[in-house]
Motif scaffolding. Structure first.
Motif, PDB file in Angstrom:
ATOM      1  N   CYS A  15      -6.289  -1.099   5.965  1.00 54.97           N
ATOM      2  CA  CYS A  15      -5.772  -2.243   5.206  1.00 54.97           C
ATOM      3  C   CYS A  15      -5.035  -3.252   6.076  1.00 54.97           C
ATOM      4  CB  CYS A  15      -4.862  -1.768   4.074  1.00 54.97           C
ATOM      5  SG  CYS A  15      -3.355  -0.933   4.610  1.00 54.97           S
ATOM      6  N   GLY A  52      -9.242   1.609  -0.268  1.00 52.34           N
ATOM      7  CA  GLY A  52      -8.170   0.803  -0.825  1.00 52.34           C
ATOM      8  C   GLY A  52      -8.591   0.165  -2.133  1.00 52.34           C
ATOM      9  N   THR A  69       0.861  -1.177   0.000  1.00 53.23           N
ATOM     10  CA  THR A  69       0.000   0.000   0.000  1.00 53.23           C
ATOM     11  C   THR A  69       0.895   1.224   0.000  1.00 53.23           C
ATOM     12  OG1 THR A  69      -1.933   1.073   0.999  1.00 53.23           O
ATOM     13  CG2 THR A  69      -0.307   0.151   2.527  1.00 53.23           C
TER      14      THR A  69
END
Length: 552
Positions: A113, A199, A95
């Motif tokens: 996340c 996300g 990420t």
């Protein structure tokens, strides 16, 4: 009607992203892959291959397992590609985090996340540490350089970019089985068409295939030099400035940030062929007096994306530099990200177009009329050539979905796999797409996504604010900027400057409120939804006068 690409379909690339990008590194050998534009450090393809494999082995030895999320929090550097692809080779999902994120913003992302590892740089350590404290559960914070109390990926790997001796050694082996169609390679955060950042699950297949789709339009190969000034954490920079050039053997000259003098000097010194930029850089090239002091004769083309580019500004930039017309490209994070680009070999493309469809990509233009309600209601009507409607895209580059948000995914991707972009466009008889407006509420400030809902929620935390709404307006340079319309609490003496300062202290710089206007009431539908269209109409009516809000 469904619009199809005029280019021959390309096969889906079922490869892990690290293989798709660095699989030919040995073939490119000692050719320069990366050059640090600040200090001149050069990394060959052979060294980059060794280094990313070593990082993978080091992360695996540290405990990183397949499916773990690694937060990569760094400005552009020559270490970034090796760390990104090393983490992917170790089986992790990366990420990417904005280097200017506040600790609170960083914490929100890694909490969402469930990231277990952070890789940052020494100058950003305080932010990373605070974010980790706010969330908890972080196994370890690594750095890409050196910092007391933290292990460096350089130490984990035993390699360092630029160490020529390492290129002759055999890198440690790390073999983690990857399912390209299902496993998530990168998890950037996007606001989609509206709302808070989410996300975006991009699989190895989707990002790898998008590189193949881009290739017919790009001039990238051995001997080409691309200047990487847009951030790698953004999917545009990650694709166009990092992954695509390295896949095809070009040299990437890396800048940590955009500073005009340094940017122009890098073009001159390193004889840059191609620029992939955003509209603010096109503006600087067209108008800033400093440009005349540098030799930019090596430039052959400029491509602009991430935000709309005014056709007149594009023409002014091309004329000043003596280049072919500035090309535009179009896409979004949810599309890995590319769907359209103006080919570099196109002769006299129409001004303002964002390009033609990538191979293997389909598009529809959908009527903006409400489809109706009830069991008999059908989907939005398809439009044809030269009719304006919402752009919908389908292809192998479509995201897997939003992490943990099936409802948001269903709102973006319909049951037939079409991504509803929220952009209003039209297609001419030759297949050129023009983006003319947008349905979505997202603000694009210098290519960065700013969600009105996120700023509105923050404005409402101020005790003197009773209600608030945020829209995008345009400044004197053609940049879209966030403007707040706020309602004071009864008796409150809050000023516009105080409110803008309140927001600025709590968000990354690109999210700052840059104009403010106090109003009697925020226009809302009976459902409570903010009627932003009315605010935009109000702004247009008032645009001819200087009042109408304080400017930052």
């Amino acid at each position: 009607m469904v619009f199809h690409s005029e280019y021959e379909d390309v096969p889906v690339l079922d490869q892990p992203i690290h293989e798709a990008v660095l699989g030919r590194a040995a073939e490119y050998g000692d050719a320069p892959a990366l050059i640090d534009a600040v200090d001149g450090t050069t990394v060959s393809y052979r060294q980059l291959d060794f280094f990313h494999r070593s990082v993978a082995a080091g992360l695996a030895a540290a405990g990183v397992r397949k499916g773990d999320v690694v937060a990569l929090h760094s400005p552009n550097s020559i270490a970034y590609p090796a760390v990104f692809h090393g983490a992917c080779r170790a089986g992790a999902t990366v990420t990417t985090v904005h280097p200017l994120a506040t600790p609170e913003e960083f914490a929100t992302q890694i909490r969402d996340c469930a990231a277990r590892w952070i890789i940052t740089v020494s100058r950003l350590l305080d932010v990373a540490r605070r974010a980790a404290e706010l969330v908890g559960g972080i196994e370890e914070i690594f750095v890409c350089d050196r910092a007391e109390g933290h292990r460096s990926v350089l130490d984990l790997s035993g390699a360092r970019p630029g160490d020529s001796s390492e290129s002759r050694d055999r890198a440690p082996g790390t073999t983690v089985p990857i399912d390209p169609a299902e496993d998530i390679a990168v998890l950037p955060y996007s606001s989609g068409t509206t709302g808070a950042p989410k996300g975006v699950m991009l699989t190895h297949r989707s990002v790898s295939t998008n590189l193949v789709q881009l290739h017919p339009f790009a001039r990238m190969g051995p001997g080409e030099r691309i200047l990487a000034v847009l951030p790698f954490f953004h999917i545009y920079g990650l694709t166009a400035l990092l992954n695509a050039p390295l896949r095809y053997g070009a040299t990437v000259v890396v800048l940590p940030r955009f500073e005009l003098g340094q940017f122009l000097a890098a073009i001159e010194e390193h004889r840059i062929n191609g620029l992939y930029v955003a509209p603010p850089i096109v503006l600087a090239l067209a108008k800033h007096p400093s440009v005349a002091r540098y030799d930019l004769s090596s430039l052959e083309y400029i491509v602009s994306a991430a935000a709309p580019l005014d056709a007149g500004l594009a023409a002014a930039c091309s004329a000043r530099l003596g280049l072919p017309p500035v090309r535009q490209a179009y896409g979004m994070t949810e599309l890995s990200p590319g769907t359209h680009v103006v080919p570099l070999d196109a002769e006299n493309p129409p001004p303002g177009t964002v390009g033609k469809l990538f191979p293997g990509t389909e598009m529809r233009i959908l009527s903006l009329e409400e489809p109706g309600e009830g069991p008999g209601a059908g989907p939005a009507r398809d439009l044809g050539v030269d009719e304006e409607g919402e752009v919908a895209i389908r292809g192998p580059q479509v995201m897997k979905g939003y992490l943990g948000r099936p409802e948001a995914t269903a709102e973006m991707i319909d049951q037939d796999g079409w991504v509803h972009t929220g952009d209003i466009g039209r297609v001419d008889e030759d297949g050129w797409l023009f983006i003319v407006d947008r349905v979505k509420e997202l603000i694009k400030y210098k290519g960065y996504q700013v969600a009105p809902a996120e700023l509105e929620a923050l404005l409402l935390t101020h005790p003197a604010v009773a209600d608030a709404a945020v829209i995008g307006v345009y400044d004197e340079d053609g940049n879209e900027v966030p403007k707040a319309f706020a309602v004071r609490q009864a008796g409150a003496r809050l000023t516009e400057e105080e409110l803008m300062a309140y927001v600025a202290e709590r968000v990354a710089p690109y999210k700052k409120i840059r104009r403010t206007e106090f109003i009697g009431a925020v226009p809302r539908a009976t459902s409570g939804k903010i009627l932003r269209r009315e605010l935009r109409e109000r702004e247009r009516r008032n645009s001819g006068r200087e009042t109408g809000g304080r400017r930052a």
